[in-house]
Design a protein around this motif. Structure first.
Motif, PDB file in Angstrom:
ATOM      1  N   LEU A   1       6.707  10.811 -50.720  1.00 33.78           N
ATOM      2  CA  LEU A   1       6.436  10.412 -49.401  1.00 33.78           C
ATOM      3  C   LEU A   1       5.316  10.958 -49.012  1.00 33.78           C
ATOM      4  O   LEU A   1       4.050  10.731 -48.536  1.00 33.78           O
TER       5      LEU A   1
ATOM      6  N   VAL B   1       2.056  10.277 -50.899  1.00 31.94           N
ATOM      7  CA  VAL B   1       1.663   8.944 -50.571  1.00 31.94           C
ATOM      8  C   VAL B   1       1.068   9.067 -49.109  1.00 31.94           C
ATOM      9  O   VAL B   1      -0.034   8.453 -48.768  1.00 31.94           O
ATOM     10  N   MET B   2       1.635   9.626 -48.116  1.00 32.13           N
ATOM     11  CA  MET B   2       1.136  10.001 -46.661  1.00 32.13           C
ATOM     12  C   MET B   2      -0.214  10.534 -46.911  1.00 32.13           C
ATOM     13  O   MET B   2      -1.062  10.392 -46.175  1.00 32.13           O
TER      14      MET B   2
ATOM     15  N   ALA C   1      -2.870   8.587 -47.731  1.00 34.11           N
ATOM     16  CA  ALA C   1      -3.069   7.470 -46.947  1.00 34.11           C
ATOM     17  C   ALA C   1      -3.831   8.124 -45.675  1.00 34.11           C
ATOM     18  O   ALA C   1      -4.899   7.416 -45.054  1.00 34.11           O
TER      19      ALA C   1
ATOM     20  N   ARG D   1      -0.763   1.304 -42.020  1.00 33.63           N
ATOM     21  CA  ARG D   1       0.157   0.299 -42.768  1.00 33.63           C
ATOM     22  C   ARG D   1      -0.557  -0.444 -43.737  1.00 33.63           C
ATOM     23  O   ARG D   1      -0.088  -0.718 -44.732  1.00 33.63           O
TER      24      ARG D   1
ATOM     25  N   ALA E   1      -1.750   1.660 -46.953  1.00 36.62           N
ATOM     26  CA  ALA E   1      -0.569   2.363 -47.627  1.00 36.62           C
ATOM     27  C   ALA E   1       0.647   1.288 -47.537  1.00 36.62           C
ATOM     28  O   ALA E   1       1.629   1.837 -47.033  1.00 36.62           O
TER      29      ALA E   1
ATOM     30  N   GLU F   1       2.817   0.922 -49.597  1.00 37.62           N
ATOM     31  CA  GLU F   1       3.996   1.642 -50.233  1.00 37.62           C
ATOM     32  C   GLU F   1       4.695   2.421 -49.415  1.00 37.62           C
ATOM     33  O   GLU F   1       6.013   2.888 -49.747  1.00 37.62           O
ATOM     34  N   LEU F   2       4.227   2.857 -48.223  1.00 35.02           N
ATOM     35  CA  LEU F   2       5.115   3.639 -47.214  1.00 35.02           C
ATOM     36  C   LEU F   2       6.404   2.806 -46.909  1.00 35.02           C
ATOM     37  O   LEU F   2       7.432   3.613 -46.838  1.00 35.02           O
TER      38      LEU F   2
ATOM     39  N   SER G   1       3.945  15.111 -43.669  1.00 31.27           N
ATOM     40  CA  SER G   1       4.097  13.659 -43.325  1.00 31.27           C
ATOM     41  C   SER G   1       4.367  13.855 -41.775  1.00 31.27           C
ATOM     42  O   SER G   1       5.216  13.504 -41.139  1.00 31.27           O
TER      43      SER G   1
ATOM     44  N   GLU H   1       5.632   8.912 -39.057  1.00 29.90           N
ATOM     45  CA  GLU H   1       6.743   7.865 -39.460  1.00 29.90           C
ATOM     46  C   GLU H   1       6.035   6.642 -39.334  1.00 29.90           C
ATOM     47  O   GLU H   1       5.697   5.907 -38.135  1.00 29.90           O
TER      48      GLU H   1
END
Length: 185
Positions: free
Chosen positions: A101, A104-105, A108, A156, A159, A161-162, A179, A182
């Motif tokens: 996470l 990915v974050m 992004a 959103r 990414a 994938e989030l 992160s 959310e």
């Protein structure tokens, strides 16, 4: 700067620099070198006025925010993200989902504009109210709201994938590493 003020400044840097660096890393889109430069410049500015500062951490954070605003107003080119250290792990815990996470974050957030990233960091990582963000960035509350809305929508889109990371797994406790936002669909 007298000896007492110098010692006070050294203690402040020793105690608060890691927390300030985390904020700087987020503001710079994960570029640790740019974050270190950002923090170093902020600390230099604070050192020059140390005897006049009532709340040192708030003062240094405001310098960080304003320097970042200045950077995105100048439209500096993006730098490549290089990471020298793996994510921190707790002994005996399986943090692969949390690490995934964060990765990915971070990616992004790096794809957002500096302005979008700054607004999201201030709102969700620093947990500042919209009015404070508007004051820090020198814009209206409505601009903060619309920028936040558009930034989350873009996050959103950039990414998707989030959303997939959270499906079928128990919610992870929020991490303040990388992160700050959310994202829910």
């Amino acid at each position: 700067m007298d000896a007492e003020a110098q010692e006070s400044f050294r203690q402040f840097v020793a105690n608060r620099s890691s927390a300030l660096l985390k904020t700087a890393v987020l503001l710079s889109g994960g570029d640790r070198h740019a974050a270190e430069d950002l923090l170093q410049n902020a600390l230099i500015k604070a050192a020059g006025r140390w005897h006049q500062i009532d709340e040192p951490e708030a003062y240094v954070r405001q310098i960080l925010y304003r320097q970042q605003v200045g950077r995105w107003r100048l439209k500096w080119p993006r730098r490549e993200l290089s990471v020298a250290e793996p994510p921190e792990t707790a002994p005996g815990a399986d943090l692969s989902a949390a690490a995934e996470l964060r990765v990915v974050m971070r990616g992004a957030l790096a794809r957002l504009t500096a302005r979008q990233r700054t607004v999201l960091v201030l709102r969700y990582f620093e947990d500042l109210p919209e009015a404070d963000v508007a004051r820090l960035l020198g814009c209206s509350v409505g601009t903060v709201r619309s920028t936040t809305h558009r930034s989350l929508a873009r996050l959103r889109r950039l990414a998707p994938e989030l959303a997939a990371l959270g499906q079928g797994r128990e919610p992870q406790p929020p991490s303040r590493d990388f992160s700050p936002v959310e994202v829910h669909r």
